[in-house]
Design a protein around this motif. Structure first.
Motif, short mmCIF file in Angstrom:
data_model
loop_
_atom_site.label_atom_id
_atom_site.label_comp_id
_atom_site.label_asym_id
_atom_site.label_seq_id
_atom_site.Cartn_x
_atom_site.Cartn_y
_atom_site.Cartn_z
N MET A 1 0.85 -1.18 0.00
CA MET A 1 0.00 0.00 0.00
C MET A 1 0.89 1.24 0.00
N ASN A 2 0.56 2.23 -0.88
CA ASN A 2 1.31 3.48 -0.93
C ASN A 2 1.00 4.34 0.28
N SER A 3 1.85 5.34 0.47
CA SER A 3 1.63 6.25 1.60
C SER A 3 0.47 7.21 1.36
N CYS A 4 0.07 7.43 0.07
CA CYS A 4 -1.01 8.37 -0.22
C CYS A 4 -2.38 7.69 -0.25
N GLN A 5 -2.45 6.39 -0.17
CA GLN A 5 -3.72 5.68 -0.17
C GLN A 5 -4.09 5.29 1.25
N ALA A 6 -5.37 5.41 1.55
CA ALA A 6 -5.87 5.01 2.86
C ALA A 6 -6.87 3.88 2.66
N PRO A 7 -6.94 2.95 3.60
CA PRO A 7 -7.89 1.86 3.45
C PRO A 7 -9.33 2.37 3.62
N CYS A 8 -10.25 1.75 2.90
CA CYS A 8 -11.65 2.14 2.97
C CYS A 8 -12.24 1.61 4.27
N PRO A 9 -12.90 2.46 5.07
CA PRO A 9 -13.52 1.96 6.29
C PRO A 9 -14.62 0.95 5.96
N THR A 10 -14.79 -0.04 6.81
CA THR A 10 -15.76 -1.10 6.54
C THR A 10 -17.19 -0.57 6.49
N ASP A 11 -17.50 0.44 7.31
CA ASP A 11 -18.85 1.01 7.29
C ASP A 11 -19.17 1.63 5.93
N VAL A 12 -18.20 2.34 5.35
CA VAL A 12 -18.40 2.97 4.04
C VAL A 12 -18.56 1.90 2.97
N LYS A 13 -17.77 0.86 3.03
CA LYS A 13 -17.87 -0.23 2.06
C LYS A 13 -19.21 -0.93 2.15
N GLN A 14 -19.68 -1.20 3.36
CA GLN A 14 -20.98 -1.84 3.52
C GLN A 14 -22.12 -0.94 3.04
N TYR A 15 -21.99 0.34 3.32
CA TYR A 15 -23.02 1.30 2.86
C TYR A 15 -23.09 1.30 1.34
N ASN A 16 -21.95 1.38 0.68
CA ASN A 16 -21.92 1.41 -0.78
C ASN A 16 -22.39 0.10 -1.38
N ASP A 17 -22.16 -1.02 -0.71
CA ASP A 17 -22.58 -2.33 -1.22
C ASP A 17 -24.09 -2.53 -1.09
N HIS A 18 -24.73 -1.88 -0.12
CA HIS A 18 -26.14 -2.16 0.16
C HIS A 18 -27.10 -1.02 -0.18
N THR A 19 -26.64 0.08 -0.79
CA THR A 19 -27.56 1.17 -1.12
C THR A 19 -28.44 0.84 -2.31
N ASN A 20 -27.97 -0.04 -3.19
CA ASN A 20 -28.75 -0.46 -4.37
C ASN A 20 -29.20 0.71 -5.24
N GLY A 21 -28.38 1.70 -5.38
CA GLY A 21 -28.67 2.81 -6.28
C GLY A 21 -29.60 3.87 -5.72
N VAL A 22 -29.89 3.86 -4.44
CA VAL A 22 -30.80 4.85 -3.87
C VAL A 22 -30.20 6.25 -3.96
N ASP A 23 -28.91 6.37 -3.71
CA ASP A 23 -28.28 7.69 -3.81
C ASP A 23 -28.35 8.23 -5.23
N ARG A 24 -28.19 7.40 -6.23
CA ARG A 24 -28.25 7.83 -7.62
C ARG A 24 -29.67 8.28 -7.97
N ALA A 25 -30.67 7.55 -7.48
CA ALA A 25 -32.06 7.93 -7.73
C ALA A 25 -32.37 9.28 -7.10
N ASP A 26 -31.89 9.51 -5.88
CA ASP A 26 -32.10 10.81 -5.24
C ASP A 26 -31.39 11.92 -6.00
N GLN A 27 -30.21 11.61 -6.52
CA GLN A 27 -29.46 12.60 -7.28
C GLN A 27 -30.21 12.98 -8.56
N ILE A 28 -30.77 12.00 -9.25
CA ILE A 28 -31.52 12.28 -10.47
C ILE A 28 -32.80 13.05 -10.13
N ARG A 29 -33.47 12.66 -9.05
CA ARG A 29 -34.72 13.31 -8.65
C ARG A 29 -34.47 14.77 -8.26
N ARG A 30 -33.34 15.04 -7.62
CA ARG A 30 -33.04 16.39 -7.14
C ARG A 30 -32.46 17.31 -8.23
#
Length: 151
Positions: A1-30
């Motif tokens: 691992m390089n010094s400029c890269q940081a590991p992804c927190p597990t909470d963020v990874k789980q959130y991104n894995d389980h949103t199922n596109g809800v954030d994208r739908a809100d972005q399009i709606r807004r």
């Protein structure tokens, strides 16, 4: 691992894995929101449902093969939400024009007398100024209906 890269927190990874596109739908709606402020709760519910339906229709149209726009060089040209909403509103409204037809103003009233200005001996409040919330007293009035106005 390089010094400029940081590991992804597990909470963020789980959130991104389980949103199922809800954030994208809100972005399009807004992107272009229809909602107007109101004290009635069901107005918000109506406009929210309307925006979700328009966003879903936009996604379906964008992914449809039969609704693709092509450039002269045969490349696909992406449609914007604004273009989609303009086309949708034209389809919903059709040829309807909500403007009233203005009647031609004549110089004669129903009795056949004219509305020509004349000077009065007494002063009266101008009707147009009263509508604008101003108090202005004038001597000009219409001869038949005795409405005061600024000459």
């Amino acid at each position: 691992m390089n010094s400029c890269q940081a590991p992804c927190p597990t909470d963020v990874k789980q959130y991104n894995d389980h949103t199922n596109g809800v954030d994208r739908a809100d972005q399009i709606r807004r992107e272009l929101i229809t909602y107007r402020t109101s004290k009635k709760w069901w107005h918000y519910l109506f406009w929210f449902t309307f925006d979700v339906a328009v966003a879903n229709a936009f996604v379906l149209m964008r992914d449809s093969q039969s609704h693709r726009q092509m450039t002269k060089s045969h490349r696909t040209k992406p449609r914007t939400m604004l273009q989609f909403r303009i086309a949708l509103s034209k389809q919903l409204i059709g040829q309807f024009q909500g403007m009233r037809k203005r009647k031609r103003i004549s110089n004669k009233d129903g009795a056949g007398t004219s509305h020509w200005p004349s000077m009065s001996e007494k002063r009266g409040r101008c009707r147009q100024c009263s509508k604008a919330g101003k108090r202005r007293e004038v001597k000009c009035r219409r001869s038949s209906c005795e409405v005061f106005f600024v000459c």
